[in-house]
Design a protein around this motif. Structure first.
Motif, mmCIF file in Angstrom:
data_model
loop_
_atom_site.group_PDB
_atom_site.id
_atom_site.type_symbol
_atom_site.label_atom_id
_atom_site.label_comp_id
_atom_site.label_asym_id
_atom_site.label_seq_id
_atom_site.Cartn_x
_atom_site.Cartn_y
_atom_site.Cartn_z
ATOM 1 N N TRP A 3 0.814 -1.216 0.000
ATOM 2 C CA TRP A 3 0.000 0.000 0.000
ATOM 3 C C TRP A 3 0.845 1.263 0.000
ATOM 4 C CZ3 TRP A 3 -0.216 3.708 3.980
ATOM 5 C CH2 TRP A 3 0.547 3.398 5.101
ATOM 6 N N SER A 4 2.032 1.194 0.539
ATOM 7 C CA SER A 4 2.863 2.389 0.708
ATOM 8 C C SER A 4 4.124 2.343 -0.149
ATOM 9 C CB SER A 4 3.263 2.511 2.178
ATOM 10 O OG SER A 4 4.021 1.361 2.536
ATOM 11 N N GLY A 5 4.155 1.439 -1.124
ATOM 12 C CA GLY A 5 5.360 1.324 -1.938
ATOM 13 C C GLY A 5 5.085 0.511 -3.166
ATOM 14 N N TRP A 6 6.029 -0.329 -3.542
ATOM 15 C CA TRP A 6 5.906 -1.069 -4.788
ATOM 16 C C TRP A 6 5.781 -2.565 -4.558
ATOM 17 C CZ3 TRP A 6 4.602 0.201 -9.483
ATOM 18 C CH2 TRP A 6 4.730 -0.754 -10.498
ATOM 19 N N ARG A 78 -4.135 7.833 -4.831
ATOM 20 C CA ARG A 78 -3.048 8.300 -5.718
ATOM 21 C C ARG A 78 -2.390 7.136 -6.447
ATOM 22 N NH1 ARG A 78 -1.254 10.696 -0.713
ATOM 23 N NH2 ARG A 78 -2.494 12.549 -0.295
ATOM 24 N N GLY A 79 -1.221 7.433 -7.046
ATOM 25 C CA GLY A 79 -0.517 6.409 -7.825
ATOM 26 C C GLY A 79 0.816 6.056 -7.207
ATOM 27 N N ARG A 80 1.852 5.955 -8.008
ATOM 28 C CA ARG A 80 3.128 5.467 -7.512
ATOM 29 C C ARG A 80 4.289 6.366 -7.898
ATOM 30 N NH1 ARG A 80 0.340 3.298 -4.593
ATOM 31 N NH2 ARG A 80 0.342 1.170 -3.757
ATOM 32 N N SER A 81 4.025 7.678 -8.005
ATOM 33 C CA SER A 81 5.174 8.583 -8.132
ATOM 34 C C SER A 81 5.875 8.637 -6.785
ATOM 35 C CB SER A 81 4.721 9.989 -8.542
ATOM 36 O OG SER A 81 4.098 10.652 -7.452
ATOM 37 N N THR A 82 7.096 9.092 -6.760
ATOM 38 C CA THR A 82 7.823 9.158 -5.496
ATOM 39 C C THR A 82 7.127 10.105 -4.522
ATOM 40 O OG1 THR A 82 9.898 8.586 -6.560
ATOM 41 C CG2 THR A 82 10.061 9.717 -4.439
ATOM 42 N N SER A 83 6.602 11.192 -5.038
ATOM 43 C CA SER A 83 5.874 12.109 -4.154
ATOM 44 C C SER A 83 4.625 11.440 -3.596
ATOM 45 C CB SER A 83 5.514 13.398 -4.897
ATOM 46 O OG SER A 83 6.706 14.047 -5.295
ATOM 47 N N THR A 130 -0.681 2.329 -11.033
ATOM 48 C CA THR A 130 0.759 2.592 -11.156
ATOM 49 C C THR A 130 1.087 3.942 -11.775
ATOM 50 O OG1 THR A 130 0.828 1.454 -13.293
ATOM 51 C CG2 THR A 130 1.273 0.132 -11.324
ATOM 52 N N SER A 131 0.093 4.813 -11.936
ATOM 53 C CA SER A 131 0.376 6.138 -12.514
ATOM 54 C C SER A 131 1.482 6.848 -11.751
ATOM 55 C CB SER A 131 -0.874 7.012 -12.489
ATOM 56 O OG SER A 131 -0.540 8.349 -12.856
ATOM 57 N N VAL A 132 2.378 7.484 -12.472
ATOM 58 C CA VAL A 132 3.408 8.302 -11.819
ATOM 59 C C VAL A 132 3.235 9.773 -12.180
ATOM 60 C CG1 VAL A 132 5.107 6.471 -11.544
ATOM 61 C CG2 VAL A 132 5.048 7.796 -13.685
#
Lengths: 532, 532
Positions: A3-6, A78-83, A130-132
């Motif tokens: 949930w909080s990463g990849w 949200r998605g999976r951008s670093t922010s 997986t949107s960044v």
């Protein structure tokens, strides 16, 4: 998905000590002050949907498929951008959807869109998450009803069938919720492959590949995902679009190309007909070294323009080669000089042998030095691992993010320099001087993509620092004549630069299409379409 | 261009006697009762433009570039379908434009569009005048102001520059008024070629290639024209569109693909950036015989899906092979059995030799019999001559016309039979039983085009008989799942079937785009966009 990463939490790995030491010495990386909160401690805002909204949605898809629990909402935030990750690791889920709705068919999607139009509930289609580029995060001000409006994540995971396989035409009809590995497994059982392997492969979905114009690591051989789609069906608030009766047509504008890349703002892609290929008899990867990025770029351009084109073709610049990013397992341990190129050939043994020999001749003539199978195999082995590495870097207090663009070949050198300078300048100015690395991973006869990876210390406010650096990089891309995205998409993050890229009249055309298909503006508000 | 037929009048040829005899015996062709009228005897209707309209246009482009003389207007009347020719040969020019306007630049086009918007004058962009789908003929009822409204042909011939050549990216910026030979001459002087050779090559223009999604005879090697365009500029009544910063992009829908195929209904294409190729070291053509169209189709599919793909790849069915249409100079004299395929290879000598050898292996395995260079060279020699042959056939009292479609491979057999039956049934019922011939001339991994040629006696009212037969064929295409055009376009002739193909919502999207770019509806009214 963590949930909080990849990815798969079981596959998480810590950063090797030498890399951590290197980051400390080179970039001043210090352990993160704030550890990731626990899932059960995350506080989700109250749902803005009323009980009768939920009842109406339940009538469309079944009560079991309308979820409002905290975990479901957090997992669709949200998605999976670093922010995105930094915010969710800190427990910040103010952008959580108000409900997660899981339709099972095209007709159920139509029904949900009708319900949400009538009730002014925003809908954000959700594939793999997986949107960044912020495509899953409608800005609150854009929601119908403004800051008080709610939105539903329309999770397409139940629509995951291989509907038909046409072996004569070599096409398959796929539903949008199929994730990469499931699509490959279903096709593979029949002897076929899509050949679409983006880094997000393990989690991203077919619908997302189409809606965001994904491009895979074997794009030179199999094409981008938008090249693979020969027909599609989309559900919109105003009804159904069914497009594509032939591979190519002179019957007017290609409306398939208006839905591809529309990122959920025009409708929900409910099926795609895609080209498929027999599973190749063999695959062979190999490495080449070039003295400089310039020399290697010219060599890649030669293959793109005069052939033979491998299925995989990528070139790391000096910094990325030195860092060994092409082999995440060995990151930091490489001392390679020059620039590493990786080639992958797929097909029959005879065809692969022929193409390899001709490519070797061309690359040697262009100044390349063959490195054999080792670097290619190592790249292939670690090709989907970089997002796991990011989690480890974040844990260690480093900031890492990527961005990408594309241009015509003659514009590539200027674009490369402009983006590097912008990133280096902005992050150094913020007190976190970065390592900026780049590779070319998608080539065309007339141009290529540039994919940048940035590593620096997190500093005091990494989300804000990165936002400023990203703005500088996007300005540099716009000014150097590149496109704001080669394969990540527009989302909310790139929307202002996308508006510059297509100009006010291009933006007005998109707005006209949006208003016709989604007059209430419920679909992914604030995503893609300029001027909302 | 011959005002009442095709091409260079000096190249007109009479039908060989044996062919005329054959047409008489086989199809009951009798000499045409009505000879072609003389140009000076054609009566043009009065121009509907007022003197101040003409003065305003003259202010935009210069008085010398606004033409209202009878000959200029006759020469811009309709396109080059057989029905167009039959009507103009009879002196029927009721559809003549009210003026011919020749702008010299993008800005002049913008100015003309502004003037015509203000004055409600319709504008039909005019390149080579080779449309065969009624794209140059706005229906009177569609004109602004209805039947009293006037229209100007916007002839782009003065915009005929090779603007820039980017040898690194292998792209060229071309203006829309460049005709095929001029474009090739300008590029050839620098060592490059477009590789775009449709049958209309000698007269058709770059702007038309783009606006109507032309596909050339070497499309397997060089791609369709819409594949070649990587960037474009269009002038619309609402301003300028500049699209394309990279070969491919994930920045939203591909708006280039909305302008390509828009047939002048959205704007005027004022420049295109196209891929170019070094002039090939060698070209080699060859013929192959297959026992049946089905066997040959499977062989072509094999090359399209597994390679190697020649630059030219075409297959005539039994009827076309028997008629010898692949070699217009020898038409009627062929007694070939089976189906003739023509392959053309282009590139370096080594590459051509390699591809030929691998193709020969594949075709032989698929049941083909090699016929050597003869049939290929004869096809190559006569490849642009069919339109001249049509004039001779019309003179001799025969009716000849073509139509084309495309589908996915699995749908090709049904589509082929459906169109043949429809044409044969309709024309036989009208008392003019036809010879219906077909070839595949454009292949893709997932499908192919079908190009039909129909010959019959003119009968009592060939325009009306053909309109009925064409409707039957279009219905058959729609029902069999083909696209209404693979490379001729929509124009006015195909508009109703195009509307069926993209559905009401697809049509509504086009209408929304049209209304945004051309709110007064001056651009090619009645062309392309459903529901006008």
């Amino acid at each position: 998905m963590l949930w909080s990463g990849w990815g798969d939490p079981a596959r998480a790995t810590a950063l090797p000590d030498p890399v951590a030491a290197l980051l400390r010495e080179l970039l001043g990386v210090r352990p993160a002050a704030v550890p990731t909160v626990a899932l059960q401690d995350v506080e989700v805002p109250d749902s803005r949907l009323a009980p009768d909204d939920l009842a109406a949605l339940a009538a469309d898809v079944g009560a079991a498929h309308v979820r409002t629990g905290a975990e479901a909402r957090i997992r669709h935030t949200r998605g999976r951008s670093t922010s995105d990750l930094l915010r969710i690791r800190a427990g910040e889920v103010s952008d959580a959807p108000d409900a997660v709705v899981l339709p099972a068919s095209h007709d159920e999607v139509l029904a949900v869109l009708r319900t949400c139009t009538a009730r002014r509930i925003a809908v954000v289609p959700y594939g793999g998450g997986t949107s960044v580029v912020g495509a899953l995060t409608p800005p609150r001000a854009s929601l119908p009803g403004g800051r008080t409006g709610g939105f539903a994540a329309l999770d397409l995971r139940r629509m995951d069938a291989l509907v038909t396989l046409d072996e004569t035409s070599r096409t398959a009809v796929l539903e949008p919720g199929l994730r990469g590995p499931a699509a490959e497994a279903l096709l593979g059982a029949r002897g076929y492959t899509l050949g679409h392997f983006p880094q997000s492969f393990a989690w991203a979905s077919v619908g997302g590949f189409a809606a965001a114009r994904s491009s895979g690591q074997a794009s030179a051989g199999y094409g981008r995902f938008d090249d693979m789609v020969v027909a599609l069906t989309a559900a919109t608030p105003e009804g159904t679009l069914e497009l594509g009766r032939a591979p190519k047509s002179a019957a007017g504008p290609d409306l398939r190309q208006l839905v591809l890349g529309s990122e959920g703002a025009f409708g929900v892609i409910t099926s795609v007909t895609v080209r498929v290929h027999p599973v190749p008899e063999t695959r062979a990867y190999e490495g080449w070294r070039f003295a400089s990025f310039e020399q290697g770029t010219a060599a890649l351009r030669g293959l793109a323009q005069d052939g033979p084109l491998p299925a995989v073709l990528r070139l790391s610049d000096e910094a990325e080669t030195m860092a060994g990013l092409a082999d995440p397992a060995a990151i930091g341990s490489s001392r390679d000089a020059g620039c590493l190129a990786v080639l992958g050939f797929e097909g029959t043994r005879a065809a692969v042998a022929g193409r390899r020999a001709r490519a070797a001749e061309a690359l040697a003539a262009a100044g390349g030095e063959p490195l054999g199978a080792g670097p290619g195999d190592r790249w292939e082995h670690g090709r989907f691992d970089a997002p796991y590495l990011r989690d480890a870097l974040l844990d260690a207090g480093a900031f890492v993010e990527t961005l990408e663009t594309a241009a015509f070949w003659s514009g590539v050198p200027r674009l490369y320099e402009a983006v590097r300078c912008a990133l280096t300048g902005a992050l150094s100015g913020a007190g976190t001087p970065p390592l900026v690395m780049c590779h070319i991973s998608h080539v065309y006869p007339s141009g290529a993509s540039l994919y940048f990876t940035v590593v620096c210390a997190q500093g005091t406010d990494p989300v804000a620092h990165w936002a400023a650096a990203k703005r500088a990089a996007c300005d540099a891309i716009a000014e150097a004549g590149g496109t704001i995205s080669h394969h990540h998409g527009v989302g909310t993050d790139h929307r202002d630069w996308y508006a510059r890229e297509i100009g006010p009249l291009g933006g007005a055309v998109l707005r006209a299409v949006k208003d016709r298909l989604d007059p209430a503006g419920i679909l992914s508000p604030g995503v893609l379409v300029p001027g909302e």
